[in-house]
Design a protein around this motif. Structure first.
Motif, PDB file in Angstrom:
ATOM      1  N   ILE A 121       2.114   3.448  -7.044  1.00 57.04           N
ATOM      2  CA  ILE A 121       2.303   2.994  -5.666  1.00 57.04           C
ATOM      3  C   ILE A 121       0.983   2.533  -5.067  1.00 57.04           C
ATOM      4  CG2 ILE A 121       3.021   3.719  -3.356  1.00 57.04           C
ATOM      5  CD1 ILE A 121       5.055   5.539  -4.642  1.00 57.04           C
ATOM      6  N   PHE A 122      -0.105   3.200  -5.421  1.00 57.77           N
ATOM      7  CA  PHE A 122      -1.418   2.799  -4.911  1.00 57.77           C
ATOM      8  C   PHE A 122      -1.766   1.385  -5.358  1.00 57.77           C
ATOM      9  CE2 PHE A 122      -6.040   2.465  -5.408  1.00 57.77           C
ATOM     10  CZ  PHE A 122      -6.448   2.742  -4.112  1.00 57.77           C
ATOM     11  N   ALA A 123      -1.488   1.074  -6.633  1.00 58.14           N
ATOM     12  CA  ALA A 123      -1.807  -0.255  -7.150  1.00 58.14           C
ATOM     13  C   ALA A 123      -0.861  -1.326  -6.614  1.00 58.14           C
ATOM     14  CB  ALA A 123      -1.761  -0.244  -8.676  1.00 58.14           C
ATOM     15  N   LEU A 124       0.397  -0.961  -6.338  1.00 58.92           N
ATOM     16  CA  LEU A 124       1.370  -1.945  -5.858  1.00 58.92           C
ATOM     17  C   LEU A 124       1.216  -2.235  -4.364  1.00 58.92           C
ATOM     18  CD1 LEU A 124       4.739  -1.039  -7.630  1.00 58.92           C
ATOM     19  CD2 LEU A 124       3.455  -3.161  -7.858  1.00 58.92           C
ATOM     20  N   THR A 125       1.275  -1.204  -3.541  1.00 57.41           N
ATOM     21  CA  THR A 125       1.304  -1.413  -2.090  1.00 57.41           C
ATOM     22  C   THR A 125       0.180  -0.712  -1.340  1.00 57.41           C
ATOM     23  OG1 THR A 125       2.729   0.514  -1.694  1.00 57.41           O
ATOM     24  CG2 THR A 125       3.816  -1.582  -2.212  1.00 57.41           C
ATOM     25  N   GLY A 126      -0.520   0.219  -1.998  1.00 57.99           N
ATOM     26  CA  GLY A 126      -1.544   0.979  -1.300  1.00 57.99           C
ATOM     27  C   GLY A 126      -0.977   1.906  -0.242  1.00 57.99           C
ATOM     28  N   GLY A 127       0.336   2.163  -0.304  1.00 59.32           N
ATOM     29  CA  GLY A 127       0.979   3.008   0.697  1.00 59.32           C
ATOM     30  C   GLY A 127       1.530   2.238   1.877  1.00 59.32           C
ATOM     31  N   GLY A 128       1.245   0.949   1.945  1.00 59.44           N
ATOM     32  CA  GLY A 128       1.700   0.122   3.050  1.00 59.44           C
ATOM     33  C   GLY A 128       3.037  -0.527   2.756  1.00 59.44           C
ATOM     34  N   PRO A 129       3.485  -1.354   3.659  1.00 62.42           N
ATOM     35  CA  PRO A 129       2.835  -1.698   4.939  1.00 62.42           C
ATOM     36  C   PRO A 129       3.024  -0.606   5.990  1.00 62.42           C
ATOM     37  CG  PRO A 129       4.917  -2.863   4.730  1.00 62.42           C
ATOM     38  CD  PRO A 129       4.717  -2.131   3.422  1.00 62.42           C
ATOM     39  N   ALA A 130       1.948  -0.329   6.731  1.00 61.59           N
ATOM     40  CA  ALA A 130       1.960   0.658   7.824  1.00 61.59           C
ATOM     41  C   ALA A 130       2.487   2.010   7.355  1.00 61.59           C
ATOM     42  CB  ALA A 130       2.784   0.144   8.997  1.00 61.59           C
ATOM     43  N   ARG A 131       1.989   2.488   6.191  1.00 57.90           N
ATOM     44  CA  ARG A 131       2.349   3.791   5.614  1.00 57.90           C
ATOM     45  C   ARG A 131       3.816   3.892   5.206  1.00 57.90           C
ATOM     46  NH1 ARG A 131      -1.492   7.877   6.863  1.00 57.90           N
ATOM     47  NH2 ARG A 131      -3.070   7.202   8.346  1.00 57.90           N
ATOM     48  N   ALA A 132       4.508   2.782   5.139  1.00 59.64           N
ATOM     49  CA  ALA A 132       5.948   2.828   4.845  1.00 59.64           C
ATOM     50  C   ALA A 132       6.232   3.298   3.434  1.00 59.64           C
ATOM     51  CB  ALA A 132       6.571   1.443   5.061  1.00 59.64           C
ATOM     52  N   THR A 133       5.294   3.120   2.516  1.00 61.90           N
ATOM     53  CA  THR A 133       5.501   3.552   1.127  1.00 61.90           C
ATOM     54  C   THR A 133       4.471   4.604   0.709  1.00 61.90           C
ATOM     55  OG1 THR A 133       4.126   1.718   0.291  1.00 61.90           O
ATOM     56  CG2 THR A 133       6.501   1.321   0.475  1.00 61.90           C
ATOM     57  N   GLN A 134       3.958   5.332   1.666  1.00 59.00           N
ATOM     58  CA  GLN A 134       2.974   6.373   1.346  1.00 59.00           C
ATOM     59  C   GLN A 134       3.676   7.635   0.865  1.00 59.00           C
ATOM     60  OE1 GLN A 134       0.572   8.738   4.325  1.00 59.00           O
ATOM     61  NE2 GLN A 134      -1.092   7.467   3.523  1.00 59.00           N
ATOM     62  N   VAL A 135       3.299   8.114  -0.316  1.00 60.22           N
ATOM     63  CA  VAL A 135       3.864   9.345  -0.866  1.00 60.22           C
ATOM     64  C   VAL A 135       2.947  10.519  -0.532  1.00 60.22           C
ATOM     65  CG1 VAL A 135       5.229   8.320  -2.719  1.00 60.22           C
ATOM     66  CG2 VAL A 135       2.797   8.745  -3.075  1.00 60.22           C
ATOM     67  N   ILE A 136       3.396  11.722  -0.857  1.00 58.55           N
ATOM     68  CA  ILE A 136       2.648  12.927  -0.476  1.00 58.55           C
ATOM     69  C   ILE A 136       1.260  12.937  -1.102  1.00 58.55           C
ATOM     70  CG2 ILE A 136       2.643  15.444  -0.493  1.00 58.55           C
ATOM     71  CD1 ILE A 136       5.645  15.415  -0.644  1.00 58.55           C
ATOM     72  N   THR A 137       1.164  12.563  -2.375  1.00 56.94           N
ATOM     73  CA  THR A 137      -0.135  12.604  -3.044  1.00 56.94           C
ATOM     74  C   THR A 137      -1.143  11.682  -2.373  1.00 56.94           C
ATOM     75  OG1 THR A 137       0.767  10.971  -4.598  1.00 56.94           O
ATOM     76  CG2 THR A 137       0.767  13.276  -5.303  1.00 56.94           C
ATOM     77  N   MET A 138      -0.692  10.510  -1.933  1.00 60.31           N
ATOM     78  CA  MET A 138      -1.581   9.582  -1.245  1.00 60.31           C
ATOM     79  C   MET A 138      -2.011  10.146   0.106  1.00 60.31           C
ATOM     80  SD  MET A 138       0.234   5.925  -2.090  1.00 60.31           S
ATOM     81  CE  MET A 138      -1.140   5.007  -1.419  1.00 60.31           C
ATOM     82  N   ASN A 139      -1.104  10.800   0.809  1.00 60.95           N
ATOM     83  CA  ASN A 139      -1.436  11.403   2.095  1.00 60.95           C
ATOM     84  C   ASN A 139      -2.463  12.514   1.922  1.00 60.95           C
ATOM     85  OD1 ASN A 139      -0.692  13.695   4.274  1.00 60.95           O
ATOM     86  ND2 ASN A 139      -0.229  11.673   5.149  1.00 60.95           N
TER      87      ASN A 139
END
Length: 294
Positions: free
Chosen positions: A232-250
């Protein structure tokens, strides 16, 4: 005889010791330290910090809206990813095992994505979604391909799942194929003679006899889906606007990238660990009972 057993024990200890030492150094000790720091306000940099009890846990659960959003997105991703990956892998295993020829070729084709680094394969998909798809939408008059694959919150979730399934199905497929190959041939022949349809063969023979493979594969996909980060980090970086942020990224954002609250991030990591522990224990216990019943 006694000397031989002692030599065997010593040899076993010598072989296991390096792996056990690495396990303790890189997993057990950091986990103990993280558990301790989760009750402090340490920023990860200074030597001074204070013990604040369960304040970090209360803040994470009650007051951190971003963390709750990450939990909900992770739960959504886990449920859909586990179902899709296992369903597609099982279907592929059944289809390939039903073929008389070219089984090795099909196994190789579907397992090839697992041979690539996740980061490399994900950057490849980023190029496809950001360059190839828009070009196809213009030159091939396929306008639906010109959507924002990585920028639209609704579409990016399914984009992540597509890449996840593409990269994760191969290993599961091999596990299912091994289990299917272990089904006794006389049992299949007897069912065919009795007039069992393909569906009944799958429902009453194949599925019960590969229950152990289902337990393993669902356990693996649950574990990897909860801890997903690099894809997910390589695809979207957790964006847009944290919409794809998972727990590990947080958690990593809290500890290293923005707030430098290592103690608070450690509390979030403990919460993630407890979630994974409870869910996997329930999953394994339920499916083990079904294996016994089968």
């Amino acid at each position: 005889m006694l000397n031989r057993s002692r030599k065997a024990s010593v040899s076993l200890i010598l072989f296991v010791a390096p792996a056990f030492a690495l396990y303790v150094i890189f997993l057990v000790i950091p986990m103990i330290q993280g558990s301790y720091f989760s009750f402090t306000n340490w920023d990860g940099l200074n030597k001074s910090y204070s013990f604040i009890g369960i304040h970090n846990f209360v803040e994470a659960i009650r007051d951190d809206a971003n963390f709750r959003t990450a939990i909900l997105f992770t739960a959504k991703y886990v449920v859909v990813a586990v179902i899709l990956q296992n369903t597609i892998a099982l279907l592929l295993a059944l289809l390939i095992e039903s073929q008389r020829r070219a089984k090795g070729m099909f196994r190789t084709i579907f397992f090839m994505p697992n041979m690539l680094s996740i980061i490399i394969s994900t950057f490849m998909w980023v190029f496809v979604f950001s360059k190839v798809m828009p070009a196809l939408s213009k030159f091939a008059a396929l306008k639906f391909l010109g959507i924002s694959w990585l920028g639209d919150p609704d579409v990016s979730f399914w984009t992540i799942l597509l890449v996840s399934v593409w990269g994760g199905v191969g290993t599961l497929m091999l596990i299912y194929m091994s289990a299917i190959q272990g089904i006794p041939q006389p049992l299949k022949e007897a069912a065919i003679i009795d007039g069992a349809s393909s569906f009944h063969m799958f429902r009453y023979i194949t599925l019960p006899l590969i229950a152990h493979a289902l337990t393993i594969c669902i356990f693996l996909t649950l574990n990897s889906s909860f801890k997903v980060y690099d894809l997910i980090f390589a695809l979207t970086g957790g964006g847009p606007a944290r919409a794809t942020q998972v727990i590990t990224m947080n958690i990593l954002e809290e500890a290293y990238q923005r707030n430098y609250r290592y103690g608070y991030a450690s509390a979030k990591a403990i919460i993630l660990f407890l979630i994974i522990l409870v869910i996997t224990m329930i999953q394994v216990s339920v499916m083990k009972k079904r294996e016994v019943e089968a």
